[in-house]
Design an enzyme around this catalytic site. Structure first.
Site, PDB file in Angstrom:
ATOM      1  N   GLU A 116       0.833  -1.213   0.000  1.00  0.00           N
ATOM      2  CA  GLU A 116       0.000   0.000   0.000  1.00  0.00           C
ATOM      3  C   GLU A 116       0.864   1.259   0.000  1.00  0.00           C
ATOM      4  O   GLU A 116       0.359   2.350   0.250  1.00  0.00           O
ATOM      5  CB  GLU A 116      -0.944   0.019   1.211  1.00  0.00           C
ATOM      6  CG  GLU A 116      -1.857  -1.179   1.351  1.00  0.00           C
ATOM      7  CD  GLU A 116      -2.883  -1.329   0.221  1.00  0.00           C
ATOM      8  OE1 GLU A 116      -2.884  -0.519  -0.724  1.00  0.00           O
ATOM      9  OE2 GLU A 116      -3.667  -2.286   0.302  1.00  0.00           O
ATOM     10  N   HIS A 140      -2.707   2.459   8.254  1.00  0.00           N
ATOM     11  CA  HIS A 140      -3.803   1.639   7.735  1.00  0.00           C
ATOM     12  C   HIS A 140      -3.971   0.426   8.634  1.00  0.00           C
ATOM     13  O   HIS A 140      -2.995  -0.291   8.895  1.00  0.00           O
ATOM     14  CB  HIS A 140      -3.481   1.210   6.297  1.00  0.00           C
ATOM     15  CG  HIS A 140      -4.361   0.125   5.771  1.00  0.00           C
ATOM     16  ND1 HIS A 140      -5.741   0.218   5.747  1.00  0.00           N
ATOM     17  CD2 HIS A 140      -4.066  -1.089   5.226  1.00  0.00           C
ATOM     18  CE1 HIS A 140      -6.240  -0.875   5.212  1.00  0.00           C
ATOM     19  NE2 HIS A 140      -5.248  -1.691   4.892  1.00  0.00           N
ATOM     20  N   HIS A 142      -6.827  -2.940   9.881  1.00  0.00           N
ATOM     21  CA  HIS A 142      -8.030  -3.724   9.597  1.00  0.00           C
ATOM     22  C   HIS A 142      -8.880  -3.748  10.865  1.00  0.00           C
ATOM     23  O   HIS A 142      -8.853  -4.715  11.622  1.00  0.00           O
ATOM     24  CB  HIS A 142      -7.638  -5.134   9.161  1.00  0.00           C
ATOM     25  CG  HIS A 142      -6.930  -5.184   7.838  1.00  0.00           C
ATOM     26  ND1 HIS A 142      -6.442  -6.337   7.289  1.00  0.00           N
ATOM     27  CD2 HIS A 142      -6.647  -4.193   6.941  1.00  0.00           C
ATOM     28  CE1 HIS A 142      -5.884  -6.078   6.100  1.00  0.00           C
ATOM     29  NE2 HIS A 142      -5.983  -4.773   5.884  1.00  0.00           N
ATOM     30  N   GLU A 170     -17.330  12.171  22.565  1.00  0.00           N
ATOM     31  CA  GLU A 170     -16.107  12.907  22.226  1.00  0.00           C
ATOM     32  C   GLU A 170     -15.741  12.814  20.734  1.00  0.00           C
ATOM     33  O   GLU A 170     -14.810  13.499  20.284  1.00  0.00           O
ATOM     34  CB  GLU A 170     -14.935  12.393  23.074  1.00  0.00           C
ATOM     35  CG  GLU A 170     -15.212  12.451  24.570  1.00  0.00           C
ATOM     36  CD  GLU A 170     -14.509  13.598  25.295  1.00  0.00           C
ATOM     37  OE1 GLU A 170     -13.370  13.899  24.936  1.00  0.00           O
ATOM     38  OE2 GLU A 170     -15.103  14.171  26.216  1.00  0.00           O
ATOM     39  N   HIS A 211     -12.746  -3.409   4.063  1.00  0.00           N
ATOM     40  CA  HIS A 211     -11.300  -3.612   4.157  1.00  0.00           C
ATOM     41  C   HIS A 211     -10.694  -3.006   5.433  1.00  0.00           C
ATOM     42  O   HIS A 211     -10.011  -3.692   6.179  1.00  0.00           O
ATOM     43  CB  HIS A 211     -10.627  -3.028   2.894  1.00  0.00           C
ATOM     44  CG  HIS A 211      -9.160  -3.281   2.820  1.00  0.00           C
ATOM     45  ND1 HIS A 211      -8.490  -3.456   1.630  1.00  0.00           N
ATOM     46  CD2 HIS A 211      -8.202  -3.367   3.786  1.00  0.00           C
ATOM     47  CE1 HIS A 211      -7.212  -3.661   1.865  1.00  0.00           C
ATOM     48  NE2 HIS A 211      -7.013  -3.603   3.165  1.00  0.00           N
TER      49      HIS A 211
HETATM   50  P1  13P Z   1       1.120  -5.362   3.103  1.00  0.00           P
HETATM   51  O1  13P Z   1       1.526  -6.628   3.832  1.00  0.00           O
HETATM   52  O2  13P Z   1       1.708  -5.312   1.721  1.00  0.00           O
HETATM   53  O3  13P Z   1       1.423  -4.141   3.930  1.00  0.00           O
HETATM   54  O4  13P Z   1      -0.454  -5.428   2.878  1.00  0.00           O
HETATM   55  C1  13P Z   1      -1.332  -5.562   3.953  1.00  0.00           C
HETATM   56  C2  13P Z   1      -2.621  -4.865   3.746  1.00  0.00           C
HETATM   57  O5  13P Z   1      -3.300  -4.516   4.684  1.00  0.00           O
HETATM   58  C3  13P Z   1      -3.063  -4.570   2.352  1.00  0.00           C
HETATM   59  O6  13P Z   1      -4.127  -3.662   2.345  1.00  0.00           O
HETATM   60 ZN    ZN Z   2      -5.263  -3.701   4.231  1.00  0.00          ZN
END
Ligand code: 13P
Ligand code: ZN
Length: 274
Positions: A116, A140, A142, A170, A211
């Site tokens: 990413e 980023h 999950h 908040e 995602h």
């Molecule tokens: P990477 O292992 O390449 O960082 O990818 C993980 C991920 O969350 C892809 O969206």
């Molecule tokens: Zn991801």
């Protein structure tokens, strides 16, 4: 003293581990990048290697020409960053044109920056502009509750911002601009990078449907805190929706939101108020 004793490298590793402890990074899920300050590059430079292999990113950010980024590696597990930092994370330098990177430290054993990286890089580029250079972190994760919400709510900034603002008192103070939403797209390339950076022009957080979440900020505390606040609000939203079977008896009203903004001295994005 080694590079792992440098404060910013330690803070980066700690942030990865904090995310792992929250349960946001199954397997290799999620990625973190940090745009280094000049003095931090200076501290790390004695440990840099000279490798002249440049890799094209497929995107360009001219305002980030010559910058150095700490980054997690592609396919690397956040769980292992604290144990094996040299192979799990690294530092890359951006070329003059702002469209390619080369590894100057870490990512041992043939590892590469996160898949990413184009999204991180374009987000850095637009957040740099939006914050007069204050933004340094793109994160980023999950985040399970927020991902769950992308199956039940319309995929609009309006619906997500209002649902999150009203899930914990908040929230409007922490993200007064609201959150952006990117529809489902194939991860890991230039297309999703450009779509996300369009959204990040207006927001410091962008939901990726089905995602996860992208957050930005000036340092690890603020950026991690934003991720944590949004995911916790999403958890409350899901608790409420499931325990109430879709019915709510009372909530934070728009008048309440305006009152919070007034008291805390923040300006809420009017687009999301009624
Ligand atoms: P990477 O292992 O390449 O960082 O990818 C993980 C991920 O969350 C892809 O969206
Ligand atoms: Zn991801």
């Amino acid at each position: 003293m080694g590079i792992l004793d440098v404060k910013i490298v330690q803070d980066f590793i700690r942030t990865c581990n904090d995310g792992w402890l929250q349960g946001w990074h199954e397997r290799n899920g999620g990625n973190l990048t940090y745009r280094m300050k000049e003095e931090e590059v200076k501290e790390c430079r004695p440990f840099f290697q000279d490798d002249d292999t440049w890799t094209d990113m497929g995107v360009t950010g001219e305002n980030l020409s010559g910058e150095f980024f700490l980054t997690t590696g592609s396919g690397k597990f956040f769980r292992n960053v604290i144990l094996e930092p040299e192979s799990s994370i690294g530092i890359v330098e951006i070329n003059k044109a702002g469209n390619a990177w080369r590894i100057v430290w870490g990512l041992k054993g043939g590892a590469k920056p996160t898949s990413e990286f184009p999204s991180h890089f374009m987000n850095h580029s637009v957040r740099y502009e939006a914050t007069n250079g204050a933004c340094r972190v793109i994160y980023h994760a999950h985040t399970p509750n927020l991902i769950a919400m992308t199956y039940t709510l319309p995929l609009t900034s309006y619906d997500f911002t209002r649902a999150l603002w009203k899930s914990a008192t908040e929230c409007p103070v922490v993200f007064p601009d609201g959150v952006g939403v990117v529809p489902w797209m194939v991860p890991g390339g230039a297309d999703i990078a450009l779509a996300t950076s369009e959204v990040m022009k207006k927001f410091d957080a962008a939901v990726w449907a089905h995602h996860g979440l992208f957050c930005s900020g000036p340092d690890f505390d603020i950026t991690f805190g934003l991720m944590h606040t949004i995911e916790k609000a999403a958890q409350i939203y899901n608790f409420v929706m499931s325990s109430g079977q879709g019915q709510i008896r009372q909530t934070i009203t728009d008048a309440n939101l305006r009152a919070i903004a007034k008291e805390f001295g923040v300006v809420l994005n009017e687009e999301f108020l009624e």
